[in-house]
Design a protein around this motif. Structure first.
Motif, mmCIF file in Angstrom:
data_model
loop_
_atom_site.group_PDB
_atom_site.id
_atom_site.type_symbol
_atom_site.label_atom_id
_atom_site.label_comp_id
_atom_site.label_asym_id
_atom_site.label_seq_id
_atom_site.Cartn_x
_atom_site.Cartn_y
_atom_site.Cartn_z
ATOM 1 N N SER A 82 -3.112 18.557 -1.327
ATOM 2 C CA SER A 82 -3.692 17.138 -1.375
ATOM 3 C C SER A 82 -4.326 16.641 -2.839
ATOM 4 O O SER A 82 -4.864 17.456 -3.435
ATOM 5 C CB SER A 82 -4.677 16.911 -0.059
ATOM 6 O OG SER A 82 -5.866 17.691 -0.309
ATOM 7 N N GLU B 179 -6.787 10.601 -3.284
ATOM 8 C CA GLU B 179 -6.134 9.521 -2.732
ATOM 9 C C GLU B 179 -4.607 9.735 -2.343
ATOM 10 O O GLU B 179 -4.050 10.767 -2.803
ATOM 11 C CB GLU B 179 -6.100 8.381 -3.578
ATOM 12 C CG GLU B 179 -7.512 7.940 -4.357
ATOM 13 C CD GLU B 179 -8.575 7.707 -3.396
ATOM 14 O OE1 GLU B 179 -8.315 7.183 -2.288
ATOM 15 O OE2 GLU B 179 -9.850 7.631 -3.749
ATOM 16 N N PHE B 180 -4.339 8.982 -1.285
ATOM 17 C CA PHE B 180 -2.899 9.149 -0.870
ATOM 18 C C PHE B 180 -1.885 8.923 -2.211
ATOM 19 O O PHE B 180 -2.342 8.133 -3.324
ATOM 20 C CB PHE B 180 -2.652 7.843 -0.121
ATOM 21 C CG PHE B 180 -1.201 7.454 0.158
ATOM 22 C CD1 PHE B 180 -0.280 8.112 1.206
ATOM 23 C CD2 PHE B 180 -0.325 6.774 -0.836
ATOM 24 C CE1 PHE B 180 0.863 7.850 1.696
ATOM 25 C CE2 PHE B 180 0.751 6.344 -0.441
ATOM 26 C CZ PHE B 180 1.512 6.796 0.706
ATOM 27 N N ASN C 20 1.375 12.996 -0.465
ATOM 28 C CA ASN C 20 0.181 13.326 0.609
ATOM 29 C C ASN C 20 -0.672 12.433 0.892
ATOM 30 O O ASN C 20 -0.552 11.281 0.311
ATOM 31 C CB ASN C 20 -0.472 14.564 -0.026
ATOM 32 C CG ASN C 20 -1.629 14.230 -0.908
ATOM 33 O OD1 ASN C 20 -2.659 13.981 -0.584
ATOM 34 N ND2 ASN C 20 -1.366 14.195 -2.569
ATOM 35 N N LEU C 21 -1.303 12.533 2.029
ATOM 36 C CA LEU C 21 -2.009 11.373 2.567
ATOM 37 C C LEU C 21 -3.458 11.438 2.128
ATOM 38 O O LEU C 21 -4.306 10.560 2.634
ATOM 39 C CB LEU C 21 -2.199 11.713 4.089
ATOM 40 C CG LEU C 21 -0.586 11.533 4.807
ATOM 41 C CD1 LEU C 21 -0.650 11.753 6.189
ATOM 42 C CD2 LEU C 21 -0.149 10.354 4.457
ATOM 43 N N GLY C 22 -3.659 12.270 1.185
ATOM 44 C CA GLY C 22 -5.083 12.187 0.592
ATOM 45 C C GLY C 22 -5.992 13.128 1.402
ATOM 46 O O GLY C 22 -5.757 13.716 2.551
#
Ligand code: SIN
Length: 291
Positions: free
Chosen positions: A30, A33-34, A58-60
């Motif tokens: 990660s 941030e996203f 990635n989603l953060g």
């Protein structure tokens, strides 16, 4: 367990890993941030492995950190791959100040972010990053390394790693910036970086085994080696452990086969151990013989 990046980006994927027979899991590397990541196609299965240039979609960190805290029935690994030193330190502080009780895998080896070299190939940068990391982060932490190819480089990076209270090293990330070509169309097979991407799977097993063996031999015994690279079956798993791996990650084969890979590989490994008369991993871990 899975290798970071494989089946661990979304909540649904992570839920499947938790339900699988893998002993634990690692989250997608990660960033703070996203991130959307690189344009598609960015992952292609090949006859002997895979090529990818995902670019850290990635989603953060908040998502993976919260997921790990909420689902701690399998003490998991949280993978972090900041694009800068500051970003890594900010994420580590967040994890340090949270209820996270698993292990952190600091990814020093993503080959796919345009303009960002793999930190693990810059020995001075690796040393100064680790100095800062250990000044802010006090929970269990290890690093995911790129593959090394030169005996002197193994010695130089091991000497640096031995100066820190690392719990583990994961060997290896993909072999960066390979090129796979479709002969019929005379084109590359992935879009980012004109087709250059990280190579995984059977292609890289000898390199992965060499890295596991070198680090098992050169690192302080407190630093465990997690083997990753080309594990498709029980024989591959056996070879990684024989080289010194304490734990194993499956990447390309998990993408190809899904969760059943864990059961099958374990069953095949147990069969080999039975044939050889080994009852525990310790009976053969690291005991590779020279001629
Ligand atoms: C990626 O997201 O590009 C893969 C991550 C990695 O190889 O570390």
């Amino acid at each position: 367990m899975n290798a970071s990046g494989v089946w661990c980006r979304t909540e649904a994927e992570l839920d499947e890993l938790i339900k699988s027979s893998a002993s634990t899991f690692v989250t997608k590397s990660s960033t703070l941030e996203f991130r959307e990541g690189n344009p598609e196609p960015r992952y292609v299965d090949l006859e002997l492995g895979s090529i990818n240039s995902m670019g850290l979609p990635n989603l953060g960190i908040d998502f993976y950190l919260n997921y790990s805290i909420k689902n701690n029935q399998k003490e998991n690994f949280l993978s972090v791959a900041g694009l800068t030193r500051e970003e890594n330190l900010e994420m580590l502080e967040k994890v340090q100040n949270s209820e996270f009780s698993g292990l952190l895998e600091l990814n020093l080896s993503c080959p796919n972010v345009i303009g960002k070299p793999q930190v693990g190939y810059d020995f001075d940068a690796t040393k100064s990053l680790l100095e800062e990391v250990f000044s802010v982060y006090k929970k269990p932490l290890g690093v995911k390394l790129p593959p090394y190819f030169d005996i002197v480089h193994f010695q130089q990076i091991a000497e640096i790693l031995n100066q820190f209270p690392l719990k583990f090293v994961t060997c290896v990330n993909s072999i960066g910036n390979g090129l796979f070509i479709d002969t019929d169309s005379e084109k590359v097979v992935i879009k980012p970086k004109n087709g250059f991407g990280g190579i995984g799977g059977k292609y890289i097993k000898p390199t992965a085994l060499a890295n596991v063996r070198q680090f098992y031999t050169l690192l302080n015994p407190e630093i465990k080696v997690i083997g990753c690279g080309g594990i498709e079956n029980g024989k591959d798993a056996f070879e990684h452990i024989l080289c010194g791996a304490s734990m194993l990650q499956v990447g390309t084969q998990l993408m190809k086969e899904g969760m059943s890979a864990f059961d099958r590989i374990e069953k095949e490994l147990r069969e080999i151990m039975k044939q050889k008369g080994y009852s525990t991993i310790e009976d053969f871990k690291g005991k590779l013989q020279s001629l």
